[in-house]
Design an enzyme around this catalytic site. Structure first.
Site, PDB file in Angstrom:
ATOM      1  N   ASP A  24       7.060   4.631  -9.891  1.00 37.88           N
ATOM      2  CA  ASP A  24       7.025   4.496 -11.349  1.00 37.88           C
ATOM      3  C   ASP A  24       8.173   3.587 -11.783  1.00 37.88           C
ATOM      4  OD1 ASP A  24       9.190   6.222 -13.095  1.00 37.88           O
ATOM      5  OD2 ASP A  24       8.947   7.020 -11.068  1.00 37.88           O
ATOM      6  N   HIS A  40      -7.810  -5.440  -0.440  1.00 40.52           N
ATOM      7  CA  HIS A  40      -6.515  -4.750  -0.358  1.00 40.52           C
ATOM      8  C   HIS A  40      -5.440  -5.696   0.182  1.00 40.52           C
ATOM      9  CE1 HIS A  40      -4.137  -1.156  -0.521  1.00 40.52           C
ATOM     10  NE2 HIS A  40      -4.036  -0.992   0.786  1.00 40.52           N
ATOM     11  N   ASP A  96      12.089   3.815 -10.885  1.00 42.56           N
ATOM     12  CA  ASP A  96      12.564   3.824  -9.496  1.00 42.56           C
ATOM     13  C   ASP A  96      13.460   2.641  -9.144  1.00 42.56           C
ATOM     14  OD1 ASP A  96      11.264   6.208  -8.936  1.00 42.56           O
ATOM     15  OD2 ASP A  96       9.418   5.216  -8.318  1.00 42.56           O
ATOM     16  N   ASP A 125      -0.538  -3.995  -4.026  1.00 43.91           N
ATOM     17  CA  ASP A 125      -1.689  -3.107  -4.088  1.00 43.91           C
ATOM     18  C   ASP A 125      -1.320  -1.707  -3.630  1.00 43.91           C
ATOM     19  OD1 ASP A 125      -4.329  -3.030  -5.049  1.00 43.91           O
ATOM     20  OD2 ASP A 125      -5.094  -2.812  -3.023  1.00 43.91           O
ATOM     21  N   SER A 137       0.821  -1.205   0.000  1.00 43.57           N
ATOM     22  CA  SER A 137       0.000   0.000   0.000  1.00 43.57           C
ATOM     23  C   SER A 137       0.863   1.265   0.000  1.00 43.57           C
ATOM     24  CB  SER A 137      -0.954  -0.040   1.208  1.00 43.57           C
ATOM     25  OG  SER A 137      -1.919   0.982   1.115  1.00 43.57           O
ATOM     26  N   ARG A 143       4.941   9.540  -7.007  1.00 41.53           N
ATOM     27  CA  ARG A 143       4.459   8.175  -6.760  1.00 41.53           C
ATOM     28  C   ARG A 143       5.496   7.198  -7.283  1.00 41.53           C
ATOM     29  NH1 ARG A 143       3.485   6.494 -11.811  1.00 41.53           N
ATOM     30  NH2 ARG A 143       2.558   7.909 -13.350  1.00 41.53           N
TER      31      ARG A 143
END
Length: 454
Positions: free
Chosen positions: A201, A255, A204, A185, A161, A199
């Site tokens: 991507d 989740h 990274d 997730d 998460s 965020r």
């Protein structure tokens, strides 16, 4: 004199026992509760360190001098396990098993990143702000590792998460030289629609994979990695509650399923094939069973062993894949490509049920996600995913239905049917010249296929 010697011996032994007890102290993840969430917590990052030598007894790794621990082997691969938002403050129920599976799979350093103080807060936006701070903390540690001789490419970050984006922020600080990021997730709220710099991507890490299981609620919807897996379409997971009356499981089951699916892949008990496809509908329609672009490597597998497809996946840039699972372990399903040719004068529409049996076990699938079209002398290719693997199939049972009970029953005349296993090298199963009457089971024994007919 003798009494003094005995006394000092006793004191010395007591001190040794105290030191041994202190050395054997096992650290545990911070355990908080709803009260802490309501009042809010300040960020405090703790690093719980495991190896095969202390697989069930974590040691606390010092941020300042992490390598004073004699068990930390800089030449071994290191896996970081990073949890996400903890609204109730409790430790993740999967943590100890995940560590055990990783260490059973490979000799490595495992570092559980305990940021429960900072992740436990009813104010989700405050927790999101803390993700950058956790990443800065991990960046400092990894810089020390690199300075002392560790290879960045041997580092694997597994983020759940919000932990997925923490992994991304950390990897970005090393210009994508970290070996691998696994996003389970990845969180959607506050990250959906954000640019790559805000965020996770693909840039990274050398290899980035993302599993989506709750994209319509807590998870991220779009592609984030070199390969993105959409389990059961990426939203609702089998076995998870459908209504709010089921309590907290309604909110977290989909989740959390991402963690259990990936743990199953680490455990290696049941491989899952991931089929590259543009949409879940096309996947269910059986239009994505050909993995030709992967050449001799074949379709990629989901999870821990996906690293074997790394070079191809990185070249393809971003690959969207789909698979289906069972509602509990073993999660893997067993696929067949079903080719059907009919010879009715008119085109028929309907659903099929297929049952396989070896005389002792049986498994069944209903192909009812959409109306199937059967046109004369036109091959229809379908995907059938069974819950269990039936070896040495002796009988196949088919049932055709239209779902229109008030109309006269129709008959589907099969010129041929062929079931080709997708996961192994077993021979296809065939039968020719069958008549299916609506809503009636037809059972037959498969025969060798006449390949010239297909």
């Amino acid at each position: 004199m003798v009494c003094r010697t005995i006394l000092w011996s006793f004191v010395y032994l007591t001190l040794l026992q105290f030191d041994a007890h202190r050395a054997e102290k096992c650290e545990e993840m911070t355990d908080l509760d709803l009260k802490h969430s309501l009042t809010g917590t300040s960020l405090n990052v703790r690093l719980l360190f495991y190896t095969r030598a202390n697989a069930s007894c974590a040691q606390l790794l010092s941020h300042r001098e992490p390598f004073n621990n004699s068990q930390f082997n800089l030449s071994s691969p290191t896996t970081f396990l990073i949890h996400g938002y903890r609204p109730t403050g409790s430790p993740p129920i999967w943590l100890s098993d995940f560590v055990k599976f990783l260490l059973n799979r490979r000799d490595m350093n495992v570092i559980v990143v305990d940021w429960n103080r900072g992740a436990t807060n009813i104010n989700y936006w405050k927790v999101v702000d803390n993700t950058r701070k956790v990443a800065a903390n991990l960046t400092d540690l990894i810089q020390k590792m690199e300075h002392n001789g560790a290879d960045l490419s041997s580092i694997h970050m597994i983020g759940v998460s919000l932990g997925a984006h923490i992994s991304g922020f950390t990897g970005a600080n090393f210009n994508g030289k970290i070996g691998r990021i696994t996003a389970l997730d990845p969180a959607g709220p506050e990250f959906n629609g954000r640019p790559p710099s805000e965020r996770l991507d693909p840039s990274d890490a050398l290899f980035v994979e993302a599993l989506h299981t709750d994209m319509d609620a807590l998870g991220y919807r779009e592609l984030l990695g070199h390969i993105d897996y959409y389990a059961n379409g990426g939203a609702d997971q089998p076995g998870c509650p459908k209504t709010i009356f089921s309590g907290s499981q309604y909110f977290k089951c989909d989740h959390q399923r991402s963690v259990f699916l990936y743990m199953s892949s680490v455990n290696g008990s049941c491989p899952i094939i991931a089929y590259p496809c543009d949409s879940y509908t096309k996947f269910l329609d059986g239009k994505c069973m050909d993995c030709g672009r992967f050449q001799s490597a074949g379709c990629p597998v989901f999870g821990y062993d996906a690293i074997n497809w790394k070079d191809t996946l990185v070249q393809l840039n971003q690959t969207r894949t789909y698979f289906q699972t069972n509602k509990e372990t073993p999660f893997c399903k067993f696929g067949y490509k079903v080719d059907i040719v009919t010879w009715n004068q008119k085109t028929h529409w309907g659903y099929l049920t297929i049952k396989l049996s070896n005389g002792q076990k049986e498994t069944q699938v209903e192909l009812n996600h959409k109306y199937l079209m059967f046109e004369r002398f036109v091959k229809s290719s379908l995907l059938a995913l069974f819950d269990t693997d039936i070896q040495s199939v002796k009988e196949i049972t088919l049932k055709f239905c239209t779902g229109k009970g008030l109309r006269p029953r129709k008959k589907l005349r099969l010129l041929s049917i062929r079931l080709t296993p997708l996961q192994n090298s077993l021979r296809p199963l065939c039968r020719y010249d069958l008549l299916l009457e609506e809503n009636k089971d037809v059972t037959f024994r498969p025969i060798p296929c006449e390949d010239s007919n297909f």
